[in-house]
Design a protein around this motif. Structure first.
Motif, PDB file in Angstrom:
ATOM      1  N   ALA A 287      21.308  31.978  37.598  1.00 36.20           N
ATOM      2  CA  ALA A 287      22.600  31.470  37.126  1.00 36.20           C
ATOM      3  C   ALA A 287      22.581  31.267  35.615  1.00 36.20           C
ATOM      4  O   ALA A 287      23.550  31.587  34.922  1.00 36.20           O
ATOM      5  N   ASP A 288      21.478  30.770  35.081  1.00 35.16           N
ATOM      6  CA  ASP A 288      21.350  30.583  33.640  1.00 35.16           C
ATOM      7  C   ASP A 288      21.417  31.927  32.912  1.00 35.16           C
ATOM      8  O   ASP A 288      22.085  32.058  31.890  1.00 35.16           O
ATOM      9  N   SER A 289      20.761  32.921  33.449  1.00 34.34           N
ATOM     10  CA  SER A 289      20.788  34.261  32.856  1.00 34.34           C
ATOM     11  C   SER A 289      22.193  34.850  32.893  1.00 34.34           C
ATOM     12  O   SER A 289      22.656  35.463  31.922  1.00 34.34           O
ATOM     13  N   VAL A 290      22.896  34.653  34.004  1.00 37.58           N
ATOM     14  CA  VAL A 290      24.267  35.175  34.141  1.00 37.58           C
ATOM     15  C   VAL A 290      25.200  34.496  33.145  1.00 37.58           C
ATOM     16  O   VAL A 290      26.015  35.158  32.489  1.00 37.58           O
ATOM     17  N   VAL A 291      25.103  33.183  32.992  1.00 31.86           N
ATOM     18  CA  VAL A 291      26.004  32.474  32.080  1.00 31.86           C
ATOM     19  C   VAL A 291      25.716  32.864  30.628  1.00 31.86           C
ATOM     20  O   VAL A 291      26.630  32.994  29.815  1.00 31.86           O
ATOM     21  N   ARG A 292      24.466  33.094  30.292  1.00 34.58           N
ATOM     22  CA  ARG A 292      24.142  33.514  28.918  1.00 34.58           C
ATOM     23  C   ARG A 292      24.638  34.928  28.642  1.00 34.58           C
ATOM     24  O   ARG A 292      25.113  35.235  27.551  1.00 34.58           O
ATOM     25  N   SER A 293      24.544  35.795  29.635  1.00 32.52           N
ATOM     26  CA  SER A 293      25.071  37.159  29.499  1.00 32.52           C
ATOM     27  C   SER A 293      26.587  37.127  29.274  1.00 32.52           C
ATOM     28  O   SER A 293      27.122  37.855  28.428  1.00 32.52           O
ATOM     29  N   ALA A 294      27.262  36.296  30.055  1.00 34.05           N
ATOM     30  CA  ALA A 294      28.710  36.169  29.916  1.00 34.05           C
ATOM     31  C   ALA A 294      29.070  35.616  28.537  1.00 34.05           C
ATOM     32  O   ALA A 294      30.032  36.075  27.906  1.00 34.05           O
ATOM     33  N   ALA A 295      28.300  34.654  28.043  1.00 35.14           N
ATOM     34  CA  ALA A 295      28.574  34.069  26.729  1.00 35.14           C
ATOM     35  C   ALA A 295      28.397  35.106  25.623  1.00 35.14           C
ATOM     36  O   ALA A 295      29.192  35.164  24.682  1.00 35.14           O
ATOM     37  N   GLU A 296      27.367  35.940  25.740  1.00 36.98           N
ATOM     38  CA  GLU A 296      27.175  36.992  24.736  1.00 36.98           C
ATOM     39  C   GLU A 296      28.355  37.952  24.715  1.00 36.98           C
ATOM     40  O   GLU A 296      28.789  38.390  23.650  1.00 36.98           O
ATOM     41  N   LYS A 297      28.871  38.272  25.886  1.00 37.82           N
ATOM     42  CA  LYS A 297      30.028  39.177  25.966  1.00 37.82           C
ATOM     43  C   LYS A 297      31.253  38.522  25.336  1.00 37.82           C
ATOM     44  O   LYS A 297      31.990  39.157  24.579  1.00 37.82           O
ATOM     45  N   VAL A 298      31.490  37.250  25.630  1.00 36.99           N
ATOM     46  CA  VAL A 298      32.651  36.542  25.082  1.00 36.99           C
ATOM     47  C   VAL A 298      32.549  36.453  23.563  1.00 36.99           C
ATOM     48  O   VAL A 298      33.522  36.673  22.845  1.00 36.99           O
ATOM     49  N   VAL A 299      31.370  36.138  23.052  1.00 35.78           N
ATOM     50  CA  VAL A 299      31.187  36.024  21.606  1.00 35.78           C
ATOM     51  C   VAL A 299      31.413  37.375  20.931  1.00 35.78           C
ATOM     52  O   VAL A 299      31.997  37.459  19.851  1.00 35.78           O
TER      53      VAL A 299
ATOM     54  N   GLY B 240      41.841  33.929  29.211  1.00 37.77           N
ATOM     55  CA  GLY B 240      40.450  34.093  29.641  1.00 37.77           C
ATOM     56  C   GLY B 240      39.847  35.286  28.930  1.00 37.77           C
ATOM     57  O   GLY B 240      40.536  35.994  28.194  1.00 37.77           O
ATOM     58  N   TYR B 241      38.582  35.492  29.109  1.00 39.47           N
ATOM     59  CA  TYR B 241      37.878  36.627  28.537  1.00 39.47           C
ATOM     60  C   TYR B 241      37.117  37.325  29.652  1.00 39.47           C
ATOM     61  O   TYR B 241      36.726  36.705  30.635  1.00 39.47           O
ATOM     62  N   GLU B 242      36.912  38.630  29.482  1.00 36.52           N
ATOM     63  CA  GLU B 242      36.151  39.404  30.464  1.00 36.52           C
ATOM     64  C   GLU B 242      34.681  39.039  30.370  1.00 36.52           C
ATOM     65  O   GLU B 242      34.153  38.809  29.280  1.00 36.52           O
ATOM     66  N   THR B 243      34.030  39.003  31.516  1.00 38.58           N
ATOM     67  CA  THR B 243      32.587  38.776  31.569  1.00 38.58           C
ATOM     68  C   THR B 243      31.963  39.897  32.389  1.00 38.58           C
ATOM     69  O   THR B 243      32.643  40.537  33.192  1.00 38.58           O
ATOM     70  N   PRO B 244      30.672  40.146  32.197  1.00 39.93           N
ATOM     71  CA  PRO B 244      30.015  41.153  33.028  1.00 39.93           C
ATOM     72  C   PRO B 244      30.065  40.724  34.495  1.00 39.93           C
ATOM     73  O   PRO B 244      30.058  39.526  34.788  1.00 39.93           O
ATOM     74  N   PRO B 245      30.122  41.677  35.412  1.00 42.80           N
ATOM     75  CA  PRO B 245      30.156  41.284  36.834  1.00 42.80           C
ATOM     76  C   PRO B 245      28.852  40.569  37.226  1.00 42.80           C
ATOM     77  O   PRO B 245      27.776  41.054  36.905  1.00 42.80           O
ATOM     78  N   PRO B 246      28.968  39.429  37.874  1.00 42.64           N
ATOM     79  CA  PRO B 246      27.754  38.695  38.261  1.00 42.64           C
ATOM     80  C   PRO B 246      27.084  39.365  39.465  1.00 42.64           C
ATOM     81  O   PRO B 246      27.724  40.112  40.198  1.00 42.64           O
ATOM     82  N   PRO B 247      25.813  39.078  39.685  1.00 40.76           N
ATOM     83  CA  PRO B 247      25.153  39.622  40.870  1.00 40.76           C
ATOM     84  C   PRO B 247      25.736  39.011  42.141  1.00 40.76           C
ATOM     85  O   PRO B 247      26.434  37.995  42.092  1.00 40.76           O
ATOM     86  N   ALA B 248      25.448  39.635  43.265  1.00 34.58           N
ATOM     87  CA  ALA B 248      25.945  39.128  44.553  1.00 34.58           C
ATOM     88  C   ALA B 248      25.463  37.694  44.750  1.00 34.58           C
ATOM     89  O   ALA B 248      24.323  37.366  44.449  1.00 34.58           O
ATOM     90  N   GLY B 249      26.358  36.848  45.220  1.00 37.01           N
ATOM     91  CA  GLY B 249      26.008  35.453  45.464  1.00 37.01           C
ATOM     92  C   GLY B 249      26.312  34.520  44.313  1.00 37.01           C
ATOM     93  O   GLY B 249      25.985  33.341  44.375  1.00 37.01           O
ATOM     94  N   TYR B 250      26.954  35.036  43.249  1.00 36.50           N
ATOM     95  CA  TYR B 250      27.282  34.204  42.087  1.00 36.50           C
ATOM     96  C   TYR B 250      28.720  34.483  41.674  1.00 36.50           C
ATOM     97  O   TYR B 250      29.212  35.599  41.809  1.00 36.50           O
ATOM     98  N   THR B 251      29.395  33.461  41.161  1.00 36.01           N
ATOM     99  CA  THR B 251      30.742  33.630  40.617  1.00 36.01           C
ATOM    100  C   THR B 251      30.767  33.052  39.205  1.00 36.01           C
ATOM    101  O   THR B 251      30.055  32.093  38.904  1.00 36.01           O
ATOM    102  N   VAL B 252      31.596  33.659  38.361  1.00 33.67           N
ATOM    103  CA  VAL B 252      31.747  33.195  36.981  1.00 33.67           C
ATOM    104  C   VAL B 252      33.195  32.782  36.780  1.00 33.67           C
ATOM    105  O   VAL B 252      34.109  33.533  37.123  1.00 33.67           O
ATOM    106  N   THR B 253      33.417  31.580  36.238  1.00 28.24           N
ATOM    107  CA  THR B 253      34.768  31.164  35.874  1.00 28.24           C
ATOM    108  C   THR B 253      34.817  30.951  34.367  1.00 28.24           C
ATOM    109  O   THR B 253      33.848  30.493  33.763  1.00 28.24           O
ATOM    110  N   VAL B 254      35.953  31.320  33.793  1.00 24.33           N
ATOM    111  CA  VAL B 254      36.159  31.213  32.353  1.00 24.33           C
ATOM    112  C   VAL B 254      37.367  30.314  32.122  1.00 24.33           C
ATOM    113  O   VAL B 254      38.430  30.537  32.686  1.00 24.33           O
TER     114      VAL B 254
END
Length: 144
Positions: free
Chosen positions: A56-68, A78-92
């Motif tokens: 989850a920490d890796s996914v949120v950091r990946s999403a933050a890099e994309k947003v920045v 909202g901003y687009e984020t990379p698709p998370p792996p199965a079993g995880y959701t991202v909210t912006v």
């Protein structure tokens, strides 16, 4: 002076342990087995939990890099984020600087060029773990 009383001699075929001694040995082995099995179970659960938090920490950091890296969008919902792996959701969630001293919603009539983007990753499934949240402040680039 009398010495210790001698034990009665056992007759042929009476050698070995008593039933009480065997029961005590079985109970001690059972207690040791249950303790070891409990420790292994706890280690497995802790390992899976730590793996989920790390992912989850890796996914949120990946999403933050994309947003920045994405361009600033005035009054973005909202901003687009990379698709998370199965079993995880991202909210912006996007909040806007009001120009006075606080972030809030909705977007002010005149966008001040500063947004706070809150990214939250949640694990789903049978054993969800705590949410991982990261806040990013985006600024509209000033013309040179």
């Amino acid at each position: 002076m009398t010495g210790p009383t001698p034990r009665p001699r056992r007759h042929r075929g009476e050698e070995g342990e008593t039933l009480i001694e065997v029961l005590v040995a079985v109970v001690l082995i059972g207690v040791a087995f249950v303790t070891i099995l409990g420790g292994i179970g706890t280690a497995i659960v802790s390992s899976v939990t730590q793996q989920k938090v790390t992912t989850a920490d890796s996914v949120v950091r990946s999403a933050a890099e994309k947003v920045v890296g994405d361009p600033y969008v005035s009054c973005a919902r909202g901003y687009e984020t990379p698709p998370p792996p199965a079993g995880y959701t991202v909210t912006v969630e996007v909040e806007y600087w009001d120009g006075v001293g606080a972030f809030g919603r909705p977007c002010p009539t005149a966008d001040t060029g500063v947004q706070k983007v809150t990214l939250t990753v949640r694990s789903t499934g049978p054993r969800p773990v705590r949410d991982v949240t990261l806040e990013v402040v985006k600024r509209e680039s000033m013309p040179s």
